[in-house]
Design a protein around this motif. Structure first.
Motif, PDB file in Angstrom:
ATOM      1  N   GLN A  48       0.844  -1.137   0.013  1.00 12.61           N
ATOM      2  CA  GLN A  48      -0.071   0.205   0.041  1.00 12.61           C
ATOM      3  C   GLN A  48       0.925   1.175   0.015  1.00 12.61           C
ATOM      4  N   LEU A  49       1.577   1.238   0.898  1.00 12.05           N
ATOM      5  CA  LEU A  49       2.603   2.523   1.050  1.00 12.05           C
ATOM      6  C   LEU A  49       3.627   2.755  -0.247  1.00 12.05           C
ATOM      7  N   SER A  50       4.064   1.613  -0.711  1.00 10.35           N
ATOM      8  CA  SER A  50       4.885   1.284  -2.043  1.00 10.35           C
ATOM      9  C   SER A  50       4.045   2.246  -3.180  1.00 10.35           C
ATOM     10  N   ASN A  51       2.677   1.835  -3.247  1.00 14.62           N
ATOM     11  CA  ASN A  51       1.875   2.101  -4.505  1.00 14.62           C
ATOM     12  C   ASN A  51       1.560   3.563  -4.219  1.00 14.62           C
ATOM     13  N   GLN A  52       1.430   4.126  -3.073  1.00 11.64           N
ATOM     14  CA  GLN A  52       1.436   5.665  -2.834  1.00 11.64           C
ATOM     15  C   GLN A  52       2.656   6.460  -3.125  1.00 11.64           C
ATOM     16  N   ILE A  53       3.942   5.738  -2.981  1.00 13.55           N
ATOM     17  CA  ILE A  53       5.040   6.424  -3.527  1.00 13.55           C
ATOM     18  C   ILE A  53       5.099   6.444  -4.974  1.00 13.55           C
ATOM     19  N   LEU A  54       4.634   5.266  -5.552  1.00 16.40           N
ATOM     20  CA  LEU A  54       4.874   5.118  -7.212  1.00 16.40           C
ATOM     21  C   LEU A  54       4.039   6.133  -7.921  1.00 16.40           C
ATOM     22  N   THR A  55       3.152   6.966  -7.308  1.00 18.21           N
ATOM     23  CA  THR A  55       2.467   7.712  -7.912  1.00 18.21           C
ATOM     24  C   THR A  55       3.253   8.964  -8.422  1.00 18.21           C
ATOM     25  N   PHE A  56       4.474   9.131  -7.818  1.00 19.32           N
ATOM     26  CA  PHE A  56       5.548  10.149  -8.258  1.00 19.32           C
ATOM     27  C   PHE A  56       6.094   9.712  -9.420  1.00 19.32           C
ATOM     28  N   ALA A  57       6.328   8.115  -9.480  1.00 18.11           N
ATOM     29  CA  ALA A  57       6.880   7.862 -10.693  1.00 18.11           C
ATOM     30  C   ALA A  57       6.096   7.928 -12.167  1.00 18.11           C
ATOM     31  N   SER A  58       4.844   7.662 -11.701  1.00 17.77           N
ATOM     32  CA  SER A  58       3.986   7.985 -13.000  1.00 17.77           C
ATOM     33  C   SER A  58       3.880   9.506 -13.282  1.00 17.77           C
ATOM     34  N   ASP A  59       3.812  10.391 -12.441  1.00 21.96           N
ATOM     35  CA  ASP A  59       3.919  11.622 -12.829  1.00 21.96           C
ATOM     36  C   ASP A  59       5.482  12.096 -13.627  1.00 21.96           C
ATOM     37  N   TYR A  60       6.347  11.644 -13.092  1.00 20.22           N
ATOM     38  CA  TYR A  60       7.704  11.820 -13.544  1.00 20.22           C
ATOM     39  C   TYR A  60       7.715  11.377 -14.831  1.00 20.22           C
ATOM     40  N   VAL A  61       7.389  10.278 -15.226  1.00 22.39           N
ATOM     41  CA  VAL A  61       7.342   9.540 -16.407  1.00 22.39           C
ATOM     42  C   VAL A  61       6.557  10.307 -17.552  1.00 22.39           C
ATOM     43  N   GLU A  62       5.644  10.826 -17.004  1.00 24.20           N
ATOM     44  CA  GLU A  62       4.655  11.603 -17.862  1.00 24.20           C
ATOM     45  C   GLU A  62       5.204  12.883 -18.294  1.00 24.20           C
ATOM     46  N   ILE A  63       5.551  13.705 -17.283  1.00 27.71           N
ATOM     47  CA  ILE A  63       6.578  14.917 -17.416  1.00 27.71           C
ATOM     48  C   ILE A  63       7.777  14.586 -18.452  1.00 27.71           C
ATOM     49  N   LEU A  64       8.405  13.557 -18.076  1.00 26.93           N
ATOM     50  CA  LEU A  64       9.607  13.427 -18.791  1.00 26.93           C
ATOM     51  C   LEU A  64       9.168  12.913 -20.356  1.00 26.93           C
ATOM     52  N   SER A  65       8.401  12.197 -20.483  1.00 28.40           N
ATOM     53  CA  SER A  65       7.763  12.212 -21.974  1.00 28.40           C
ATOM     54  C   SER A  65       7.511  13.329 -22.721  1.00 28.40           C
ATOM     55  N   PHE A  66       6.729  14.059 -21.999  1.00 28.06           N
ATOM     56  CA  PHE A  66       6.588  15.453 -22.712  1.00 28.06           C
ATOM     57  C   PHE A  66       7.689  16.120 -22.853  1.00 28.06           C
ATOM     58  N   VAL A  67       8.543  16.423 -22.082  1.00 25.88           N
ATOM     59  CA  VAL A  67       9.815  17.093 -22.335  1.00 25.88           C
ATOM     60  C   VAL A  67      10.935  16.490 -23.150  1.00 25.88           C
ATOM     61  N   GLN A  68      10.849  15.241 -23.462  1.00 22.80           N
ATOM     62  CA  GLN A  68      11.717  14.812 -24.594  1.00 22.80           C
ATOM     63  C   GLN A  68      10.940  14.738 -26.096  1.00 22.80           C
ATOM     64  N   ASP A  69       9.663  14.913 -25.898  1.00 20.74           N
ATOM     65  CA  ASP A  69       8.880  15.288 -27.146  1.00 20.74           C
ATOM     66  C   ASP A  69       9.249  16.825 -27.479  1.00 20.74           C
ATOM     67  N   CYS A  70       9.332  17.744 -26.519  1.00 24.56           N
ATOM     68  CA  CYS A  70       9.354  19.075 -26.685  1.00 24.56           C
ATOM     69  C   CYS A  70      10.754  19.395 -27.244  1.00 24.56           C
ATOM     70  N   GLU A  71      11.620  18.483 -26.887  1.00 23.12           N
ATOM     71  CA  GLU A  71      13.223  18.813 -27.408  1.00 23.12           C
ATOM     72  C   GLU A  71      13.688  18.397 -28.931  1.00 23.12           C
ATOM     73  N   SER A  72      12.696  17.938 -29.557  1.00 15.22           N
ATOM     74  CA  SER A  72      12.846  17.703 -31.183  1.00 15.22           C
ATOM     75  C   SER A  72      13.004  19.224 -31.662  1.00 15.22           C
ATOM     76  N   LEU A  73      13.404  19.140 -32.910  1.00 12.38           N
ATOM     77  CA  LEU A  73      13.764  20.503 -33.841  1.00 12.38           C
ATOM     78  C   LEU A  73      12.171  20.875 -34.153  1.00 12.38           C
ATOM     79  N   GLU A  74      11.473  19.905 -34.408  1.00 13.82           N
ATOM     80  CA  GLU A  74      10.012  20.030 -34.920  1.00 13.82           C
ATOM     81  C   GLU A  74       9.053  20.858 -33.891  1.00 13.82           C
TER      82      GLU A  74
END
Length: 562
Positions: free
Chosen positions: A140-166
Motif C-alpha cells: 500500500q505504501l509503495s503504491n502511494q510512492i509510485l504515484t510520483f513515478a507515474s507523474d515523473y514519467v509523464e512529464i519526462l515523456s512530454f519534455v523529450q517530445d518538446c526537445e525535437s527540432l519540430e
C-alpha cells in the motif's frame, strides 16, 4: 534491529541482501544506459546529475517493459522478514521513481495493455507486483510512492517530445525549464539512494521526504497535459492564461513563463536590431509575406508592401507585449529598410540585448526594463532611418524637385515646352510620338531656370490612355475599368489631354514618394497643364486676332482706335 525512520541492518543480513540485489540492479543499469540516463553519484554523495539526451524515448522504453511483463518471473518475498522486504522493495522503488521498473515493480499503460491509446502521452501506472507476495502495508505504501513515478514519467515523456527540432523554440525553452525542475527531483532520489546504502531509509521516510515534491510534480503533469498538441506562442498563451487564473500554480508557472520568454526576447532582439525574422517554425507574433516585393511601390497604385510585407499576428501576441508590439514592428521595419540599403548601424549607445536571463514574468521591474528597451530600440531605428533618408538621400531636395515640375513652382519650362511642342500636342493621342515629346521636354528644361536642378534627369513624360476625368473615376471606383466615353474608346482625344509627366524614384524613397503619391501629383499636373494649354491657346488666338484687326484697319486706310 528496530523498524522506523532511522534504523541499521545487521551486517549478516546486509551481506545477504547485497548478494541478492546487486545482479538484478546491474541488469537494470544496463537498461537505463540505453535511455542515456547518467545516474552515477560521486563518492562524496554531492555530485550534480548530468542527464544527457536520451537515445530512446521513455514512453517507448516503458512500452517495451510492459510487453515483457508476462514473460518475466517475479521473485517471492514471502520468506523474508518485514525489514528485509522493506529494503528490497525500497531498492526497486528508487529505480521506478526514475522511470525504470524493477524486479518487484511492474508498469502498465494508463487504461490497460489492450486499450488503443496514444503512448506518446507517456501515461503509465507503476505498482508493486502481487506475485512478489510482499506484506500488505508495504504494498500500500509503495503504491502511494509510485504515484510520483507515474507523474515523473509523464512529464519526462512530454519534455523529450518538446526537445525535437519540430517542436520549435518556445517548447524547447519550456522543456529546458522543466528539465531543471526534474533535476531537483532526481537529485532527491539520488540522495535517498545514498541513504538506503547507509541503511537509514524506510518506506515511511521515503514517502515523507518525497511528499513536498508532490505539488510540483502534479502541477507539471497538468501543464504537460494542457500543452499536448500545442506549439509556439499558443502554448505560451495557455501558460499565461493559467498564470492569471489563480494562485495555486502561479509560482511554477511564473518560472516556466520567464524561461520561455527568453526565446521570445531573442526573436525580438534579432528583429529590432537586425530587421530579420528568425522564425523557421512560424511560432512568433510577426509574419512575413515574401511574395510582396519593394519594386511594386513604383508600379502598383495600391501596393501594400509597407503595410503587409511584415505584419502582426494578433491572436498569438502575449499580453505583456500588447503595449509594445506596434513599436516592435515599426522598429524592425525601419532597420530592415536600412539593412537592404546596406547601411551600417552604430549601436554603441543602444542596449542591444534584452535582460532575458534576469526577466521575471509578472514583475513590474522587468516590465519597466522591457518598456525601456523597446522604446530605446524604436527611437534608435526611427532616428537612423530619418537621418539616412533626409540627409543621405536628400528627401527635401526631391520634394522640391517634385514641387517645381508637378506643381509648376518654376513654370517657365512649361511655357517654353508649349511653344515648341504645340504642333505635336494638337495631334490625336494615338498618333503622337512619346519619344519626340520627351526630347522636346528635355530641351525645354535645359533652357529654363531648372537647368541646374540635380534631379531633372529623373523627370520623364507619358501619354495616358484616358482623360483626367476618366482616370479619376477609375481610381474612385477601384474597378480597374474606366468610364470612358465613345471618343475615349476610339482614342480620338488630343495629345494635350493625355500628356503627363512622371518621376523616377529609387528605393527607399519609394516608401514616401510611392506610385500612389506620384499619381496624385500627376492628376494635379494634368489639370494644371490643361489650364496652361488652354491659356496659351487663348493668348495665341487673341494675338492672331489683334494682328488681323490691324491688317484690316490698315487696308481700309483708317487708323486703329485705342
Amino acid at each position: 534491529m528496530v523498524r522506523g525512520d532511522r534504523y541499521t541492518l545487521d551486517p549478516d543480513l546486509r551481506r545477504k541482501l547485497n548478494a541478492v540485489l546487486t545482479p538484478s540492479r546491474g541488469e537494470r543499469k544496463l537498461d537505463l544506459d540505453e535511455l542515456g540516463d547518467d545516474r552515477d553519484v560521486e563518492e562524496d554523495g554531492g555530485g550534480d546529475l548530468d542527464q544527457t539526451a536520451s537515445r530512446k524515448n521513455i514512453s517507448e522504453y516503458l512500452s517495451e517493459c510492459e510487453r515483457e511483463e508476462g514473460a518475466r518471473k517475479v521473485k517471492s518475498l514471502a520468506g523474508m522478514s518485514f525489514e528485509a522486504q522493506e529494503v528490497v522493495v525500497a531498492e526497486d522503488l528508487l529505480d521506478a521513481l526514475l522511470g525504470s521498473p524493477g524486479d518487484f515493480v511492474t508498469v502498465q499503460s494508463d487504461g490497460g495493455k489492450d486499450e488503443k491509446r496514444d503512448r506518446s502521452k507517456g501515461r503509465f501506472v507503476f505498482e508493486v507486483s502481487r506475485k512478489c507476495e510482499a506484506s500488505e502495508p508495504i504494498c500500500q505504501l509503495s503504491n502511494q510512492i509510485l504515484t510520483f513515478a507515474s507523474d515523473y514519467v509523464e512529464i519526462l515523456s512530454f519534455v523529450q517530445d518538446c526537445e525535437s527540432l519540430e517542436a520549435g523554440f518556445v517548447l524547447q525553452s519550456l522543456s529546458s525549464a522543466m528539465r531543471e525542475l526534474l533535476r531537483e527531483y532526481e537529485r532527491l532520489i539520488l540522495q535517498l539512494e545514498e541513504t538506503l546504502r547507509e541503511g537509514r531509509l524506510s518506506l515511511q521516510r521515503m514517502f515523507y521526504v518525497l511528499r513536498p515534491m508532490m505539488k510540483s510534480l502534479k502541477s507539471l503533469t497538468l501543464i504537460s497535459r494542457m500543452l499536448v498538441g500545442k506549439k509556439g506562442l499558443r502554448a505560451f498563451l495557455i501558460l499565461e492564461r493559467e498564470w492569471k487564473a489563480g494562485e495555486e500554480r502561479r509560482q511554477i508557472l511564473g518560472y516556466l513563463l520567464s524561461r520561455c520568454a527568453i526565446c521570445i526576447f531573442d526573436f525580438i532582439n534579432t528583429w529590432m536590431m537586425k530587421g530579420q525574422i528568425d522564425d523557421p517554425g512560424h511560432e512568433f507574433f510577426l509574419d512575413e509575406k515574401s511574395d510582396l516585393k519593394k519594386e511594386a511601390l513604383n508600379r502598383d497604385l495600391n501596393s501594400s508592401y509597407w503595410e503587409q510585407r511584415y505584419r502582426i499576428k494578433p491572436d498569438v501576441v502575449p499580453s505583456f507585449l500588447h503595449v509594445h508590439v506596434d513599436k516592435i514592428l515599426l522598429a524592425g521595419k525601419y532597420v530592415n529598410v536600412l539593412r537592404e540599403c546596406k547601411v551600417h548601424l552604430e549601436v554603441k549607445n543602444v542596449q542591444t540585448e534584452v535582460f532575458a536571463e534576469s526577466f521575471q514574468f509578472g514583475l513590474p521591474e522587468s516590465e519597466y526594463k522591457l518598456a525601456k528597451y523597446v522604446t530605446s530600440a524604436f527611437e534608435f531605428a526611427s532616428t537612423s532611418l530619418v537621418n539616412y533618408i533626409v540627409r543621405d538621400l536628400d528627401l527635401f531636395g526631391r520634394l522640391q524637385s517634385i514641387k517645381r515640375y508637378f506643381l509648376l513652382d518654376q513654370g517657365d519650362f512649361l511655357s517654353h515646352f508649349l511653344e515648341i511642342a504645340r504642333e505635336e500636342l494638337s495631334k490625336p493621342a494615338s498618333k503622337t510620338s512619346t519619344v519626340k515629346l520627351s526630347s522636346l521636354l528635355e530641351l525645354a528644361i535645359r533652357t529654363s531656370s531648372s537647368k541646374d536642378s540635380s534631379y531633372k534627369d529623373d523627370l520623364t513624360c507619358s501619354l495616358h490612355s484616358t482623360t483626367v476625368v476618366d482616370q479619376l473615376l477609375r481610381i474612385v471606383n477601384m474597378t480597374g475599368q474606366s468610364h470612358e466615353t465613345g471618343r475615349n474608346r476610339n482614342k480620338d482625344f488630343c495629345a494635350f489631354e493625355a500628356f503627363s509627366v512622371d518621376y523616377r524614384v529609387s528605393w527607399p524613397l519609394s516608401l514616401i514618394i510611392s506610385r500612389k503619391a506620384i499619381t496624385k501629383y500627376q492628376l494635379l499636373f494634368r489639370h494644371l497643364f490643361h489650364c496652361k494649354y488652354v491659356e496659351s491657346t487663348l493668348c495665341s488666338s487673341w494675338t492672331t486676332q489683334q494682328v488681323r484687326k490691324r491688317i484690316c484697319w490698315a487696308s481700309c486706310g483708317r487708323q486703329e482706335p485705342y
